[in-house]
Design a protein around this motif. Structure first.
Motif, short mmCIF file in Angstrom:
data_model
loop_
_atom_site.label_atom_id
_atom_site.label_comp_id
_atom_site.label_asym_id
_atom_site.label_seq_id
_atom_site.Cartn_x
_atom_site.Cartn_y
_atom_site.Cartn_z
N SER A 84 38.41 46.91 40.37
CA SER A 84 37.00 46.52 40.27
C SER A 84 36.78 45.48 39.18
CB SER A 84 36.12 47.75 39.98
OG SER A 84 36.21 48.68 41.02
N THR A 85 37.59 45.56 38.12
CA THR A 85 37.42 44.66 36.98
C THR A 85 38.34 43.44 37.07
OG1 THR A 85 36.98 46.63 35.63
CG2 THR A 85 37.37 44.56 34.46
N ALA A 86 39.63 43.69 37.26
CA ALA A 86 40.64 42.63 37.10
C ALA A 86 40.61 41.59 38.20
CB ALA A 86 42.03 43.26 37.03
N LEU A 87 40.31 41.96 39.44
CA LEU A 87 40.37 41.00 40.54
C LEU A 87 39.39 39.84 40.35
CD1 LEU A 87 40.83 43.37 43.63
CD2 LEU A 87 42.56 42.00 42.45
N LYS A 88 38.17 40.16 39.93
CA LYS A 88 37.19 39.09 39.69
C LYS A 88 37.58 38.28 38.46
CE LYS A 88 33.63 36.53 40.27
NZ LYS A 88 33.62 35.55 41.37
N MET A 89 38.11 38.94 37.44
CA MET A 89 38.56 38.22 36.24
C MET A 89 39.65 37.21 36.59
SD MET A 89 38.64 41.30 33.43
CE MET A 89 39.16 40.24 32.08
N LEU A 90 40.60 37.62 37.41
CA LEU A 90 41.68 36.72 37.81
C LEU A 90 41.15 35.57 38.68
CD1 LEU A 90 44.54 39.28 38.55
CD2 LEU A 90 44.34 37.75 36.59
N ALA A 91 40.16 35.86 39.52
CA ALA A 91 39.55 34.80 40.33
C ALA A 91 38.90 33.74 39.43
CB ALA A 91 38.52 35.39 41.28
N ILE A 146 36.72 40.72 24.98
CA ILE A 146 38.13 41.13 25.05
C ILE A 146 38.26 42.64 24.84
CG2 ILE A 146 40.36 40.98 23.86
CD1 ILE A 146 39.72 37.99 23.40
N LEU A 147 37.51 43.17 23.86
CA LEU A 147 37.58 44.61 23.59
C LEU A 147 37.03 45.43 24.77
CD1 LEU A 147 36.51 44.87 19.83
CD2 LEU A 147 38.74 45.44 20.81
N SER A 148 35.91 44.98 25.33
CA SER A 148 35.34 45.72 26.47
C SER A 148 36.24 45.62 27.70
CB SER A 148 33.94 45.20 26.80
OG SER A 148 33.97 43.84 27.16
N SER A 149 36.96 44.51 27.84
CA SER A 149 37.90 44.37 28.96
C SER A 149 39.13 45.25 28.76
CB SER A 149 38.33 42.91 29.11
OG SER A 149 37.22 42.07 29.38
N LEU A 150 39.61 45.31 27.52
CA LEU A 150 40.75 46.18 27.22
C LEU A 150 40.41 47.64 27.47
CD1 LEU A 150 42.16 44.58 23.93
CD2 LEU A 150 43.18 44.50 26.21
N TYR A 151 39.16 48.01 27.19
CA TYR A 151 38.71 49.38 27.43
C TYR A 151 38.84 49.76 28.90
CZ TYR A 151 35.07 52.83 28.56
OH TYR A 151 34.37 53.89 29.08
N LEU A 152 38.64 48.79 29.79
CA LEU A 152 38.73 49.06 31.23
C LEU A 152 40.13 48.88 31.78
CD1 LEU A 152 35.46 47.28 32.46
CD2 LEU A 152 35.79 49.70 31.95
#
Length: 316
Positions: free
Chosen positions: A77-84, A276-282
């Protein structure tokens, strides 16, 4: 897309990614991709191991499977959009798609917390009242605990979406974040957002406070029971069964605490650090969990190693 004179509602948001580090998105995508692959691989191994090993068909490992599925969904849910965003500059996201991503992220986080509570309850029953373990934690009880956790997550996350849908969005559409985070979206509304802010913080605090209290209560009872054991070997064995769960708790709540504190206290911290911190949390806990259980749990480790050795024999 935005018309100031007629006040048309916007239909798309623009996700910046990590503000200030746009030139480094390509490099940042490497660890994000690595965490995604590691999460999917590790949790798939956990699921396959539990399924193929009859000795692991126990409540503790059923909860672990729930955790693995939740972790994979949360990371995707998080990483796919980030990579896009990082790879293809796909910054635009539809309004409803953004709300859907937000709903999944928050629902899955609440669900993961509930599973950790259920796993703490499992360890409490196994150590404090072992003679009643099989009668208390039956298959139906495991399913009920899972459904209660899921229902709570679904219903607590839904008002966030409903409250945002009622807000007007006329002019601001740039989200200074790498994914659709609740407060980042709320701040863009062209109206008073006090109710949204109050509900968001109340959900976060109530979930964390209640779940940590239940986990702490379970472990206080566990420690009391363990220290009443006369044998040092028995005490070590009992505590050893909790080691993986404790590591998982720390991996989940510690990044959440740091993220929360930097948002509330760290006013001078740059937005890029916040994101970055909120992304690492997920992204980090879903990667750590299968590694922890693979290392700390002998049955999973042995079965996983046997699967790999069997695959090597088949290749030859």
């Amino acid at each position: 897309m935005v018309n100031n004179t007629t006040h048309h509602y916007i239909s798309f948001f623009y996700l910046v990614g990590i503000p200030g580090l746009e030139n480094f998105h390509c490099f940042i995508s490497i660890p994000v991709c690595f965490l995604l692959v590691l999460t999917l691989l590790g949790n798939t191994i956990i699921l396959a191991t539990v399924k193929l090993e009859p000795s692991l068909h126990q409540p503790m490992y059923f909860f672990l499977c729930m955790l693995a599925v939740t972790d994979m969904l949360l990371t995707c849910s998080t990483a796919l959009k980030m990579l896009a965003i990082f790879w293809f500059d796909e910054h635009w996201i539809e309004f409803d798609v953004c709300l859907t991503q937000m709903y999944f992220i928050h629902t899955l986080c609440i669900m993961e917390s509930a599973i950790l509570v259920a796993m703490a309850f499992d360890r409490f029953v196994a150590i404090c009242i072992p003679l009643h373990y099989s009668t208390i934690l039956t298959s139906s009880m495991v399913i009920k605990l899972g459904l209660v956790g899921l229902s709570r997550a679904l219903f607590m996350g839904l008002p966030c979406i409903i409250l945002i849908k009622r807000l007007p969005y006329y002019t601001s559409y740039i989200i200074h974040h790498a994914y659709c985070e609740h407060m980042a979206v709320v701040k863009l509304a062209s109206a008073n957002t006090l109710i949204n802010r109050a509900y968001g913080i109340s959900v976060a605090l109530s979930v964390i406070a209640l779940d940590l209290w239940l986990i702490a209560t379970s472990y206080i009872k566990i420690l009391q029971a363990v220290f009443r054991l006369s044998s040092q070997n028995a005490r070590s064995k009992a505590l050893g069964t909790c080691a993986a769960h404790v590591c998982t708790i720390l991996a989940f709540y510690t990044p959440a605490l740091f993220s929360f504190l930097t948002h509330r206290i760290g006013k001078n911290v740059s937005p890029s650090v916040h994101i970055i911190l909120s992304s690492l949390y997920l992204l980090v806990p879903p990667t750590v969990n299968p590694l922890v259980y693979g290392i700390k749990t002998k049955q999973i480790r042995d079965r996983a190693l046997s699967l790999f050795s069997h695959l090597k024999i088949v290749e030859y």
